[in-house]
Design a protein around this motif. Structure first.
Motif: not given
Length: 185
Positions: A111-129
């Motif tokens: 769900q994190i990868i598809a979240d349109e409400h979250i801005d962030g670079d790839a590293l931040a997304q990777k951390l959230r995942a």
């Protein structure tokens, strides 16, 4: 991410005064909306669910305001209500969908990868995942320590767990996140 406001003894006194209670609670909402939203959001991932749970948190706090004795910090009390709301929501969703804990963690990570409400670079997304793959308790402890810089003693009060167990949970969470980063490089 928003930081929790400093404790304000004058605000707590006004919350206890029936004549000033409503106005003081409006201040509480203004002060704590953003940090509570982000704590809930890191747990449930969905923007709309986080908003609903935030509203539930404030409703429960208002309804049980007379039970707040000031033994704990106001922020700790609100944090505990928010976390319990989020955990209850996750349990209901898992049961409704017939998912195991592992399945739910995988769904959160996707769900994190598809979240349109979250801005962030790839590293931040990777951390959230990576965080989303953690077991629920480790995810809670990691978020509280990493994002909110909460002291273990305060976490212990919120979660009803010993400081030693919380330190262990955080350490294990960090190791799992490191492993996730190594495997997904």
């Amino acid at each position: 991410m928003a930081e929790y406001p400093r404790e304000n003894p004058e605000l707590i006194e006004r919350l206890r005064d029936p004549k000033q209670c409503r106005q003081a609670f409006t201040e509480v909402i203004k002060l704590y909306t953003e940090p509570l939203y982000w704590q809930i959001r890191r747990m449930v991932q969905d923007h709309d669910d986080a908003n609903d749970l935030l509203q539930n948190t404030f409703m429960k706090a208002w309804q049980s305001l007379e039970n707040f004795r000031g033994d704990a910090k106001l922020s700790t009390w609100l944090y505990k209500i928010a976390i319990n709301e989020a955990i209850s929501h996750l349990d209901r969703e898992r049961k409704r969908a017939g998912l195991s804990l592992d399945d739910q963690e995988a769904a959160l990570a996707n769900q994190i990868i598809a979240d349109e409400h979250i801005d962030g670079d790839a590293l931040a997304q990777k951390l959230r995942a990576a965080i989303a793959t953690l077991p629920e308790k480790q995810r809670l402890v990691f978020n509280m320590k990493y994002y909110d810089d909460m002291k273990y003693e305060d976490m212990s009060e919120v979660l009803g767990t010993s400081v030693g167990a919380l330190k262990t949970s955080y350490h294990l969470a960090v190791k799992k996140i490191e492993k996730y980063f190594e495997e997904h490089d």
